[in-house]
Scaffold this motif. Structure first.
Motif, PDB file in Angstrom:
ATOM      1  N   THR A   1     -11.554  -3.558   8.278  1.00 15.70           N
ATOM      2  CA  THR A   1     -12.052  -4.608   7.381  1.00 15.70           C
ATOM      3  C   THR A   1     -12.390  -5.896   8.143  1.00 15.70           C
ATOM      4  OG1 THR A   1      -9.776  -5.221   6.840  1.00 15.70           O
ATOM      5  CG2 THR A   1     -10.887  -3.728   5.323  1.00 15.70           C
TER       6      THR A   1
ATOM      7  N   SER B   1      -5.637 -10.149  -4.757  1.00 22.45           N
ATOM      8  CA  SER B   1      -5.579 -11.556  -4.374  1.00 22.45           C
ATOM      9  C   SER B   1      -4.103 -11.945  -4.333  1.00 22.45           C
ATOM     10  CB  SER B   1      -6.384 -12.382  -5.395  1.00 22.45           C
ATOM     11  OG  SER B   1      -6.347 -13.742  -5.076  1.00 22.45           O
TER      12      SER B   1
ATOM     13  N   ILE C   1       8.467 -10.996   1.791  1.00 23.06           N
ATOM     14  CA  ILE C   1       8.919 -12.325   2.216  1.00 23.06           C
ATOM     15  C   ILE C   1      10.443 -12.486   2.058  1.00 23.06           C
ATOM     16  CG2 ILE C   1       8.710 -14.793   1.665  1.00 23.06           C
ATOM     17  CD1 ILE C   1       5.694 -14.270   1.234  1.00 23.06           C
TER      18      ILE C   1
ATOM     19  N   VAL D   1       6.213 -10.541  -3.434  1.00 27.18           N
ATOM     20  CA  VAL D   1       6.639  -9.161  -3.639  1.00 27.18           C
ATOM     21  C   VAL D   1       7.997  -8.928  -2.957  1.00 27.18           C
ATOM     22  CG1 VAL D   1       5.926  -6.762  -3.480  1.00 27.18           C
ATOM     23  CG2 VAL D   1       4.186  -8.557  -3.611  1.00 27.18           C
TER      24      VAL D   1
ATOM     25  N   GLY E   1       0.809  -1.223   0.000  1.00 26.81           N
ATOM     26  CA  GLY E   1       0.000   0.000   0.000  1.00 26.81           C
ATOM     27  C   GLY E   1       0.840   1.269   0.000  1.00 26.81           C
TER      28      GLY E   1
HETATM   29  N1  LIG Z   1       3.461  -9.243   0.258  1.00 27.15           N
HETATM   30  C1  LIG Z   1       3.312 -10.164  -0.681  1.00 27.15           C
HETATM   31  O1  LIG Z   1       4.280 -10.809  -1.137  1.00 27.15           O
HETATM   32  C2  LIG Z   1       1.927 -10.429  -1.242  1.00 27.15           C
HETATM   33  C3  LIG Z   1       1.823 -11.287  -2.341  1.00 27.15           C
HETATM   34  C4  LIG Z   1       0.571 -11.522  -2.884  1.00 27.15           C
HETATM   35  C5  LIG Z   1      -0.548 -10.921  -2.320  1.00 27.15           C
HETATM   36  N2  LIG Z   1      -0.420 -10.099  -1.248  1.00 27.15           N
HETATM   37  C6  LIG Z   1      -1.633  -9.481  -0.693  1.00 27.15           C
HETATM   38  O2  LIG Z   1      -1.507  -8.068  -0.769  1.00 27.15           O
HETATM   39  C7  LIG Z   1      -2.216  -7.467   0.302  1.00 27.15           C
HETATM   40  C8  LIG Z   1      -1.306  -6.489   1.030  1.00 27.15           C
HETATM   41  O3  LIG Z   1      -0.161  -7.182   1.472  1.00 27.15           O
HETATM   42  P1  LIG Z   1       1.037  -6.439   2.227  1.00 27.15           P
HETATM   43  O4  LIG Z   1       2.206  -7.353   2.096  1.00 27.15           O
HETATM   44  O5  LIG Z   1       1.147  -5.029   1.780  1.00 27.15           O
HETATM   45  O6  LIG Z   1       0.522  -6.510   3.742  1.00 27.15           O
HETATM   46  P2  LIG Z   1       0.937  -5.644   5.015  1.00 27.15           P
HETATM   47  O7  LIG Z   1       2.243  -4.971   4.833  1.00 27.15           O
HETATM   48  O8  LIG Z   1       0.737  -6.528   6.187  1.00 27.15           O
HETATM   49  O9  LIG Z   1      -0.153  -4.490   5.059  1.00 27.15           O
HETATM   50  C9  LIG Z   1      -1.462  -4.753   5.409  1.00 27.15           C
HETATM   51  C10 LIG Z   1      -2.243  -3.450   5.382  1.00 27.15           C
HETATM   52  O10 LIG Z   1      -3.611  -3.733   5.651  1.00 27.15           O
HETATM   53  C11 LIG Z   1      -4.028  -2.985   6.766  1.00 27.15           C
HETATM   54  N3  LIG Z   1      -4.969  -3.758   7.547  1.00 27.15           N
HETATM   55  C12 LIG Z   1      -4.732  -4.938   8.160  1.00 27.15           C
HETATM   56  N4  LIG Z   1      -5.830  -5.348   8.813  1.00 27.15           N
HETATM   57  C13 LIG Z   1      -6.760  -4.364   8.633  1.00 27.15           C
HETATM   58  C14 LIG Z   1      -8.085  -4.198   9.071  1.00 27.15           C
HETATM   59  N5  LIG Z   1      -8.693  -5.100   9.850  1.00 27.15           N
HETATM   60  N6  LIG Z   1      -8.755  -3.079   8.717  1.00 27.15           N
HETATM   61  C15 LIG Z   1      -8.163  -2.141   7.931  1.00 27.15           C
HETATM   62  N7  LIG Z   1      -6.896  -2.252   7.473  1.00 27.15           N
HETATM   63  C16 LIG Z   1      -6.207  -3.353   7.822  1.00 27.15           C
HETATM   64  C17 LIG Z   1      -2.762  -2.692   7.558  1.00 27.15           C
HETATM   65  O11 LIG Z   1      -3.003  -1.569   8.359  1.00 27.15           O
HETATM   66  P3  LIG Z   1      -2.263  -1.309   9.770  1.00 27.15           P
HETATM   67  O12 LIG Z   1      -1.217  -0.279   9.475  1.00 27.15           O
HETATM   68  O13 LIG Z   1      -3.358  -0.786  10.658  1.00 27.15           O
HETATM   69  O14 LIG Z   1      -1.722  -2.626  10.238  1.00 27.15           O
HETATM   70  C18 LIG Z   1      -1.792  -2.442   6.437  1.00 27.15           C
HETATM   71  O15 LIG Z   1      -1.993  -1.145   5.911  1.00 27.15           O
HETATM   72  C19 LIG Z   1      -2.748  -8.602   1.157  1.00 27.15           C
HETATM   73  O16 LIG Z   1      -4.067  -8.880   0.779  1.00 27.15           O
HETATM   74  C20 LIG Z   1      -1.850  -9.773   0.787  1.00 27.15           C
HETATM   75  O17 LIG Z   1      -2.467 -11.021   0.962  1.00 27.15           O
HETATM   76  C21 LIG Z   1       0.798  -9.834  -0.700  1.00 27.15           C
END
Ligand SMILES: NC(=O)c1ccc[n+]([C@@H]2O[C@H](COP(=O)([O-])OP(=O)(O)OC[C@H]3O[C@@H](n4cnc5c(N)ncnc54)[C@H](OP(=O)(O)O)[C@@H]3O)[C@@H](O)[C@H]2O)c1
Length: 437
Positions: free
Chosen positions: A51, A103, A164, A157, A13
């Motif tokens: 969410t 996703s 990871i 990513v 994000g």
């Molecule tokens: N990283 C990867 O390699 C990867 C690969 C494929 C798909 N994805 C998908 O991409 C998406 C984002 O991943 P990311 O790696 O950026 O995750 P992340 O760094 O853990 O960030 C998660 C974000 O979602 C927010 N969030 C979590 N729970 C929430 C809730 N209950 N209500 C509102 N906001 C909430 C968090 O806010 P806070 O600041 O409040 O915690 C944070 O802004 C996810 O759906 C993940 O499954 C990620």
């Protein structure tokens, strides 16, 4: 466009925020609490919603919201996540406005013998993303309701020192050995976080309703290679170790361990062809070895993208020294030196003055020199003496051809004076010193 972004504070994000703002869009960030978030200057506005509590999302998609990107992770409850989609997408019905859902490629499961599977491949989700294909379908169904519903499935990513791969680096540092999981031959589809952010911008601007896109820059990177590069980032130059999935489960939990052990080859070609997506950031191996997972100390220049770009260019030059040396490529090695009066004092104290002397020496000693051992070069410190002159401290470690450290041989501490001429950094003067204590 005014874009409501969930997950705006997260890893992906944060990058999506930057790229939306750079493309002229206004980010309305949905956060769990009302507290102002430091460093979120790129946000146009902040709204509160959780969410995990779909009722809290009522009213966040106001008529002025022109697009929604949903990046917050799933809750673990299919009914909650379905209600979240309804709360965020229903206000867009009949408007033709985009709703982009995030996703991931894990919904495809193990891709087996097939190479570079596309978006038309049936889903076969692994445990950690069990019901996610159902959420994807729920999102895509909104296309029939006049929403430009789009699904983006990122690969694993990397970049900005996170994701990871950062776990692999931390594990290598903690355990003293780089790890990879499951079975020999596991491959991960990868995407740089800034390339992925470009894809989100493209999806919100121009993906058609009812479409799915794989956000994948490199379709199948062997995880053993990732582990070796993660070890390099952690300063651990030993052979990677394969950890069986049952053992990994004790560290990461069964579901995440299953994901780490997943073998996939996934194509991101459709987004390139149809949306004009151009993922061009450094590869994951380059990023681990000489990018954001291994920051360098920088002095003498203001922080900012311009300095970052110069440091990245300097690191590429040093990577070129390493590559040319390891592969005994005489012309490429000589290509790193400036033509006019370069000087190089070797680790043995042999001073070579002028390009011709350096060239003659290199032609004599480099061919055949790397048969039994070679070296890796890591930039540790850059001092900009002037915007176009940099003093660079490098760590040189002797390794076997497979990259493992030769422990009984001393390191070198090359010191380079680099000059930027005609837009290219080159070595003007170099001295190597062997570390004796
Ligand atoms: N990283 C990867 O390699 C990867 C690969 C494929 C798909 N994805 C998908 O991409 C998406 C984002 O991943 P990311 O790696 O950026 O995750 P992340 O760094 O853990 O960030 C998660 C974000 O979602 C927010 N969030 C979590 N729970 C929430 C809730 N209950 N209500 C509102 N906001 C909430 C968090 O806010 P806070 O600041 O409040 O915690 C944070 O802004 C996810 O759906 C993940 O499954 C990620």
């Amino acid at each position: 466009m005014k874009v409501l972004l969930t997950g705006a504070t997260g890893y992906i994000g944060s990058a999506v925020t930057d790229h939306l703002a750079a493309a002229g869009h206004q980010v309305v960030a949905l956060t769990r609490g009302p507290e102002p978030q430091p460093g979120r200057t790129a946000w146009h506005a902040q709204v509160v919603g959780d969410t995990a509590d779909p009722a809290s999302l009522a009213g966040v998609v106001t008529p002025e919201i022109e697009a929604v990107i949903h990046l917050a992770p799933p809750s673990g409850d299919v009914d909650v996540d379905t209600a979240v989609i309804e709360a965020l997408a229903t206000p867009l019905r009949g408007t033709g406005r985009p709703f982009v859902y995030t996703s991931g490629v894990w919904v495809l499961g193990a891709t087996g013998e097939a190479q570079e599977v596309g978006e038309d491949t049936p889903t076969d989700p692994i445990g950690i993303v069990g019901y996610r294909p159902r959420i994807e379908q729920r999102v895509l169904a909104e296309a029939a309701e006049g929403v430009r519903a789009v699904v983006v499935r990122p690969g694993i990513v990397y970049g900005r020192g996170g994701g990871i791969p950062a776990i692999l680096v931390d594990r290598a540092r903690e355990q003293g050995v780089p790890e990879y999981y499951g079975e020999e031959g596991v491959r991960w589809p990868m995407v740089h976080v800034d390339d992925l952010a470009d894809l989100f911008v493209a999806a919100v601007e121009r993906a058609e309703a009812g479409t799915v896109w794989h956000g994948v820059g490199e379709s199948a990177v062997p995880v053993r290679d990732l582990a070796r590069a993660a070890g390099r980032a952690a300063g651990v130059l030993v052979a990677p170790q394969l950890v069986p999935v049952e053992q990994a489960a004790q560290v990461f939990g069964e579901l995440f361990a299953g994901a780490l052990a997943l073998d996939q080859s996934v194509s991101g070609a459709a987004a390139r062809t149809v949306l004009g997506w151009r993922p061009g950031r450094p590869s994951v191996l380059a990023e681990l070895v000489s990018g954001s997972y291994r920051p360098v100390e920088v002095f003498g220049a203001p922080e900012g993208p311009q300095t970052e770009a110069e440091v990245a260019a300097i690191r590429r030059l040093v990577a070129e020294v390493e590559h040319a040396q390891q592969n005994e490529l005489v012309d490429r090695f000589l290509g790193v030196f400036r033509r006019e009066d370069p000087v190089w004092t070797t680790g043995h104290g042999n001073r070579l003055s002028g390009f011709e002397e350096i060239a003659a020496f290199t032609r004599k000693v480099l061919p055949g020199a790397m048969a039994e051992s070679t070296a890796v070069y890591d930039v540790e410190r850059v001092l900009f003496l002037r915007p176009d002159v940099a003093a660079v401290n490098v760590r040189q470690q002797p390794v076997l051809p497979d990259g493992t450290r030769i422990t009984d041989r001393p390191e070198g501490r090359p010191f380079y004076i680099l000059v930027k001429e005609d837009g290219t950094w080159r070595v003007g003067a170099a001295q190597n010193t062997v570390v004796v204590d």
